[in-house]
Design an enzyme around this catalytic site. Structure first.
Site, PDB file in Angstrom:
ATOM      1  N   LEU A 131       0.832  -1.196   0.000  1.00 21.70           N
ATOM      2  CA  LEU A 131       0.000   0.000   0.000  1.00 21.70           C
ATOM      3  C   LEU A 131       0.877   1.260   0.000  1.00 21.70           C
ATOM      4  O   LEU A 131       0.794   2.093  -0.906  1.00 21.70           O
ATOM      5  CB  LEU A 131      -0.932  -0.018   1.213  1.00 21.70           C
ATOM      6  CG  LEU A 131      -1.864   1.175   1.404  1.00 21.70           C
ATOM      7  CD1 LEU A 131      -2.856   1.283   0.249  1.00 21.70           C
ATOM      8  CD2 LEU A 131      -2.649   1.042   2.724  1.00 21.70           C
ATOM      9  N   TRP A 162       8.180  -0.016   2.391  1.00 26.36           N
ATOM     10  CA  TRP A 162       7.910  -0.542   3.733  1.00 26.36           C
ATOM     11  C   TRP A 162       7.073  -1.809   3.681  1.00 26.36           C
ATOM     12  O   TRP A 162       6.142  -1.971   4.455  1.00 26.36           O
ATOM     13  CB  TRP A 162       7.206   0.510   4.616  1.00 26.36           C
ATOM     14  CG  TRP A 162       7.810   1.856   4.523  1.00 26.36           C
ATOM     15  CD1 TRP A 162       7.240   2.976   4.012  1.00 26.36           C
ATOM     16  CD2 TRP A 162       9.129   2.227   4.953  1.00 26.36           C
ATOM     17  NE1 TRP A 162       8.121   4.025   4.076  1.00 26.36           N
ATOM     18  CE2 TRP A 162       9.287   3.597   4.655  1.00 26.36           C
ATOM     19  CE3 TRP A 162      10.196   1.538   5.539  1.00 26.36           C
ATOM     20  CZ2 TRP A 162      10.468   4.286   4.928  1.00 26.36           C
ATOM     21  CZ3 TRP A 162      11.358   2.224   5.816  1.00 26.36           C
ATOM     22  CH2 TRP A 162      11.487   3.585   5.508  1.00 26.36           C
ATOM     23  N   GLU A 368       1.157   0.884  10.414  1.00 33.17           N
ATOM     24  CA  GLU A 368      -0.293   0.667  10.414  1.00 33.17           C
ATOM     25  C   GLU A 368      -1.020   1.957  10.809  1.00 33.17           C
ATOM     26  O   GLU A 368      -2.009   1.945  11.527  1.00 33.17           O
ATOM     27  CB  GLU A 368      -0.653  -0.485  11.355  1.00 33.17           C
ATOM     28  CG  GLU A 368      -1.746  -1.375  10.827  1.00 33.17           C
ATOM     29  CD  GLU A 368      -1.220  -2.537   9.993  1.00 33.17           C
ATOM     30  OE1 GLU A 368      -0.009  -2.563   9.671  1.00 33.17           O
ATOM     31  OE2 GLU A 368      -2.036  -3.400   9.632  1.00 33.17           O
ATOM     32  N   THR A 370       0.420   6.049  11.709  1.00 34.05           N
ATOM     33  CA  THR A 370       1.149   6.603  12.854  1.00 34.05           C
ATOM     34  C   THR A 370       0.152   6.965  13.945  1.00 34.05           C
ATOM     35  O   THR A 370      -1.052   7.113  13.691  1.00 34.05           O
ATOM     36  CB  THR A 370       1.908   7.885  12.472  1.00 34.05           C
ATOM     37  OG1 THR A 370       0.935   8.880  12.125  1.00 34.05           O
ATOM     38  CG2 THR A 370       2.854   7.659  11.303  1.00 34.05           C
TER      39      THR A 370
END
Lengths: 386, 260
Positions: A131, A162, A368, A370
């Site tokens: 994503l 990431w 997931e 911040t």
């Protein structure tokens, strides 16, 4: 000390017992070396995921008829917490894997469910969730990875950042732009490993959580069949965001487990270490620190279980999931930091696991969504309801 | 091939194990218990044999109410059914009495092709029940198997000794006890946990087996624990300061203990 749990059914209690047995024998003893080796190179806890998969722990929250465990989130998350208390990287992996299956399970067609989901939930496969991008983190709707129509499929072009499990995963749940810029132009795809035109950058060199391999995934004309588009074109953002609500709960649970482990080490140490002729736990200044840590862990657990019960009951839970993620990951940071403090100089060395826990806790406040984004979610929903 | 596996519910070695003060039997009430880990190897071996062919695996245990947890674990691993013999009168039974109860239970279950046992229980660790049981059932006994195969009407096992490994054959039906080298026991799966709930577990008393209470229990056992003392805590080791003669002092120490 194992956490006190009130499980809703006997089989859920059996499931927790099974999880603890696997954690004690297969995960906890391997975590220290596993992290150290992973920091030096490419070691990956593939075998740990296989063991969990064979035991059915990689697909608990999905319906039995689709090959899952048919367990409510209230139960699934407590399993994740137990795994997080044993080996944080693996718990994060379990949560990420669950997240990657979510779009097909929730939004996939019947054909996609029967074709793709069985493998995803078999425990033999591992998923990655593509994503974020280098320039699209919290502002994920600004992503630029493109999916251009090409006959009966799409060509993907762009870079995802990431990405946990990149290079090790069997499938990549990928979000890419099929339309205009903005949230409505994004679609969701399941890209199988080995797809030509999909490559990986070097693993990121991180502060901790080394066994959770994170790399960029580079799509350069990677072709994906139209049958692997999940949901309609343009449905990508709603799919991604609803998956994230559930993913946040996984991270909240894993962080709670991490905090519990740090507290366990600190409490045990405080009853063994003597200074000024008595155990340091007998000094109230230190005992109160332990009490605050216990309160933080317990409240973290309470918030994620509350959100899970709302989700299980089919009620809105987005705000509560954000609260749980915020509370649990801040608790993990506080408790692991305090655990290092309780152990003093010893806590700052690699002879004890708490310095590792502290490094691992930091990222839970970041990924997931911040914790600043969590506050945005919470405040928006709070004010919307007025 | 129908297999009966004898399993035991033992106090968890991780917790503080103790004896009852009154009758000096193992305290099974105040300590968490589990399926003896050494019995998991026997369960695993039975499951592998049946999965490779056909038949069913029945687990049998003798123990108090909580011993149901031991058979539950075996059922979760994949065993087909279970028998739990529970009777107040059995309390305090020694190995000969226990083997009598097990033998009568196995006769009542039917005539299995193979009876499997673990190496020893992790609480009593006497390792004699398999031999006594085979004697009572009139079966050939091949013990301490680190490898097991079934060919036709015979089993072949490998028994590892200090200086040699023996390969032994016995005709079926027979009794085999297995070591912790024979396999890697599986974990139950969540599906196994769910399936176990529907598997039949029969609970029998001595009366169901036709065993007289006067043959078992503490008062009728051949052996009895008279007293027990806790193992003393480990004492601090001796620290020798090296003043140039560390090597010879180390050699002296080792020689005094007959290590060299």
């Amino acid at each position: 000390m194992p956490a006190t749990r009130l499980m809703p059914t006997e089989e859920a209690q059996d499931l927790i017992d099974l999880t603890r047995e696997i954690c004690d024998k297969q995960l906890r003893p391997k975590a220290d070396d596993g992290e150290r080796l992973a920091a030096q190179g490419e070691a990956h806890p593939t075998e740990a995921f296989r063991t969990l998969g064979r035991a059915g722990l990689m697909s608990l929250p999905y319906p039995e008829e689709l090959g899952g465990g048919g367990q409510p989130y209230e139960v699934y998350l407590q399993v994740v917490e137990e795994i997080g208390a044993a080996w944080m990287s693996v718990a994060v992996g379990v949560s990420v894997h669950s997240l990657t299956c979510y779009p097909v399970a929730q939004f996939g067609s019947d054909e996609q469910k029967s074709e793709l989901l069985e493998g995803m939930l078999s425990g033999e496969q591992l998923g990655a969730y593509c994503l974020s991008e280098p320039l699209a983190g919290s502002d994920v709707a600004s992503m630029t990875t493109k999916a251009t129509a090409d006959g009966d499929g799409y060509l993907l072009k762009g870079t995802k950042a990431w990405i946990s499990h990149a290079g090790h995963a069997d499938f990549y749940t990928t979000f890419a732009r099929t339309g205009d810029s903005g949230p409505r132009g994004v679609s969701c795809f399941t890209v199988p490993a080995g797809t030509e035109g999909m490559t990986f950058a070097e693993p990121e060199r991180k502060m901790g959580l080394h066994a959770d391999t994170v790399r960029q995934v580079i799509f350069d004309g990677a072709r994906v069949d139209a049958s692997r588009r999940i949901g309609e074109e343009g449905m990508g953002m709603p799919i991604a965001l609803s998956a994230l609500d559930s993913g946040r709960l996984g991270i909240a649970a894993a962080a709670t487990g991490l905090a519990q482990s740090a507290l366990d080490v600190a409490a045990r140490y405080a009853t063994e270490r003597e200074q000024f002729g008595k155990r340091i736990s007998e000094f109230q200044g230190l005992a109160f620190l332990l009490a605050d840590m216990e309160a933080a862990v317990t409240s973290a657990r309470a918030t994620y279980i509350h959100a899970a019960r709302l989700k299980d009951a089919g009620r809105p839970f987005s705000k509560e999931a954000a609260v749980a993620k915020l509370i649990a990951t801040d608790a993990a940071m506080k408790v692991t930091t305090d655990a290092v403090q309780v152990l003093g100089g010893a806590g700052y060395t690699q002879d004890f696991p708490v310095e590792r826990y502290m490094r691992e806790a930091k990222v839970t406040q970041i990924f997931e969504g911040t914790n600043q984004i969590q506050r945005l979610v919470i405040s928006r929903q709070l004010l919307k309801s007025l | 091939m129908n297999i009966v596996v004898c399993v035991k519910y033992v106090p968890d070695a991780q917790s503080d194990r103790t004896f009852n003060d009154s009758d000096k039997t193992t305290d099974r009430e105040s300590v968490d218990g589990l399926l003896s880990e050494l019995d998991e190897y026997a369960v695993e071996e039975a499951l592998k044999l049946v999965e490779a062919g056909e038949g069913e695996v029945t687990v049998v245990t003798v123990g108090p109410d909580q011993a149901a947890d031991a058979v539950k674990k075996a059922l979760q691993m994949g065993a087909d059914k279970a028998v739990h013999i529970s009777d107040e009168a059995i309390h305090g039974s020694d190995a000969p009495a226990t083997s009598l109860v097990l033998a009568e239970a196995i006769k009542k279950i039917g005539s299995p092709d193979l009876v499997l046992c673990g190496l020893a229980s992790t609480d009593g660790t006497m390792s004699v029940v398999p031999a006594m049981l085979a004697e009572r059932l009139g079966l050939p006994q091949v013990t301490q198997a680190s490898e097991l195969s079934v060919e036709g009407d015979a089993v072949k096992i490998r028994r590892d000794g200090d200086v040699a490994s023996e390969t032994i054959e016995a005709s079926l039906p027979c009794l085999v006890s297995v070591t912790d080298q024979i396999n890697e026991p599986r974990y139950p799966s969540f599906k196994g946990i769910m399936a176990a709930k529907k598997k039949p577990v029969e609970t029998w008393t001595l009366a169901d087996l036709g065993v007289d209470a006067g043959q078992v229990g503490l008062d009728n056992s051949w052996t009895k624990v008279l007293e027990f003392t806790k193992r003393p805590p480990r004492e601090q080791g001796e620290i020798v300061k090296d003043e140039g003669d560390g090597g010879s002092k180390l050699a002296e120490f080792l020689a005094s203990r007959k290590f060299i």
